[in-house]
Design a protein around this motif. Structure first.
Motif, PDB file in Angstrom:
ATOM      1  N   HIS A 170       0.847  -1.203   0.000  1.00  0.00           N
ATOM      2  CA  HIS A 170       0.000   0.000   0.000  1.00  0.00           C
ATOM      3  C   HIS A 170       0.881   1.251   0.000  1.00  0.00           C
ATOM      4  O   HIS A 170       0.849   2.047   0.936  1.00  0.00           O
ATOM      5  N   PRO A 171       1.668   1.444  -1.063  1.00  0.00           N
ATOM      6  CA  PRO A 171       2.604   2.579  -1.094  1.00  0.00           C
ATOM      7  C   PRO A 171       1.919   3.933  -1.115  1.00  0.00           C
ATOM      8  O   PRO A 171       2.531   4.943  -0.765  1.00  0.00           O
ATOM      9  N   GLU A 172       0.660   3.948  -1.512  1.00  0.00           N
ATOM     10  CA  GLU A 172      -0.066   5.211  -1.600  1.00  0.00           C
ATOM     11  C   GLU A 172      -0.608   5.683  -0.255  1.00  0.00           C
ATOM     12  O   GLU A 172      -1.045   6.828  -0.110  1.00  0.00           O
ATOM     13  N   ALA A 173      -0.590   4.836   0.766  1.00  0.00           N
ATOM     14  CA  ALA A 173      -1.090   5.215   2.089  1.00  0.00           C
ATOM     15  C   ALA A 173      -0.211   6.319   2.688  1.00  0.00           C
ATOM     16  O   ALA A 173       0.996   6.375   2.444  1.00  0.00           O
ATOM     17  N   LEU A 174      -0.807   7.192   3.499  1.00  0.00           N
ATOM     18  CA  LEU A 174      -0.060   8.242   4.190  1.00  0.00           C
ATOM     19  C   LEU A 174       0.576   7.631   5.434  1.00  0.00           C
ATOM     20  O   LEU A 174      -0.114   6.990   6.240  1.00  0.00           O
TER      21      LEU A 174
END
Length: 310
Positions: A170-174
């Motif tokens: 989940h690289p897009e998670a903050l």
């Protein structure tokens, strides 16, 4: 970043309440900055991952970030990674002395957690597991369900939240890393480490609210620190922002409670030599009455008397 003992004691003596309020305002500004980052990232992902070592105040900081987001019209859902602990069995990770290694990411069902993140991102509902810590097993019944609306955010907090197994999926998670990162210096030398602040927080909290003796918690600290160095710190640079949860006035407030607890730790306890360094360091600081702490302060997570439920 470092705090300076001379400045701390001057403020603690002259205007302790104003000192506390000023530092709390700086902490609140960090909360607002974190909320800004989360909102800016919302179109990419509704998932927020919050990690950090023991005693960092992750839980209260997460709650305060959620409060700030709700003020801005963002509905939040808290997801504790502790809920995803695996049932203890013969396959559970162990320390060298054969005890269950609760600091290991293998204790967490990362596969299920990652699957749940994917489903939440697609707008689907998930059944959050329920873990019975007293029995070291996962319940057959879930603790509840979560489904994200259009403007909703899920805030997942846990010591392994920045582990590669999650962030690569989940690289897009903050991603936020929270820790009490600042030392206190006196005449150019460190006189109180940020790691000591976290240890003090944990000893006080565990004794006041979890029935653990100071000696028991201090005895665990070596394995806690080992777990941090192996399983948490290596991933902190994955964070989009590192949040320092320490307070310049903190030792002044905590010492009135903590110093007696540290005195009660018997000689021979693991890392006792470190204890002999920490205990006299309290005397370097002026004392501030804990009653001056506001009920929404992060330190109430460890001292009690706060508005938050844990």
């Amino acid at each position: 970043m470092a705090y300076y003992l001379e400045d701390i004691n001057r403020r603690a003596s002259s205007d302790p309440e104003g000192f506390i309020r000023e530092c709390d305002a700086e902490y609140d500004a960090k909360i607002r900055h974190a909320a800004d980052m989360i909102i800016q990232n919302h179109e990419r992902s509704p998932i927020v991952l919050i990690s950090g070592p023991s005693g960092s105040g992750k839980t209260t900081t997460s709650k305060k970030i959620e409060e700030e987001l709700r003020k801005r019209g963002i509905m939040t859902h808290a997801l504790a990674m502790d809920s995803y602990f695996r049932t203890v069995d013969e396959n559970s990770p162990r320390t060298e002395d054969g005890k269950i290694d609760l600091e290991s990411p293998r204790c967490v069902d990362m596969e299920l957690l990652s699957e749940h993140f994917e489903r939440l991102s697609r707008g689907e509902s998930i059944a959050v597991p329920k873990y019975i810590f007293a029995e070291q097993r996962r319940s057959d019944a879930p603790s509840g369900t979560i489904k994200l609306g259009k403007n909703d955010i899920v805030v997942a907090e846990g010591i392994h939240a920045l582990n590669d197994e999650l962030t690569s999926a989940h690289p897009e998670a903050l991603k936020l890393y929270i820790s009490a990162r600042s030392n206190v210096e006196n005449n150019g030398e460190v006189c109180f480490k940020g790691t000591w602040m976290r240890l003090v927080r944990r000893v006080v909290r565990d004794n006041l609210f979890r029935g653990a003796s100071p000696a028991y918690t201090f005895g665990l600290w070596a394995n806690v620190r080992r777990g941090e160095k192996v399983n948490i710190s290596p991933f902190k640079d994955k964070a989009d922002w590192k949040f320092d949860s320490s307070f310049p006035y903190e030792v002044c407030v905590m010492k009135s409670v903590a110093q007696k607890m540290f005195l009660d730790i018997p000689e021979g306890t693991d890392r006792y030599e470190e204890l002999k360094t920490i205990y006299p360091a309290f005397d370097l600081f002026e004392t501030i009455d804990p009653k001056l702490i506001l009920p929404n302060s992060l330190l109430t997570e460890f001292l009690g008397g706060g508005i938050y439920k844990y």
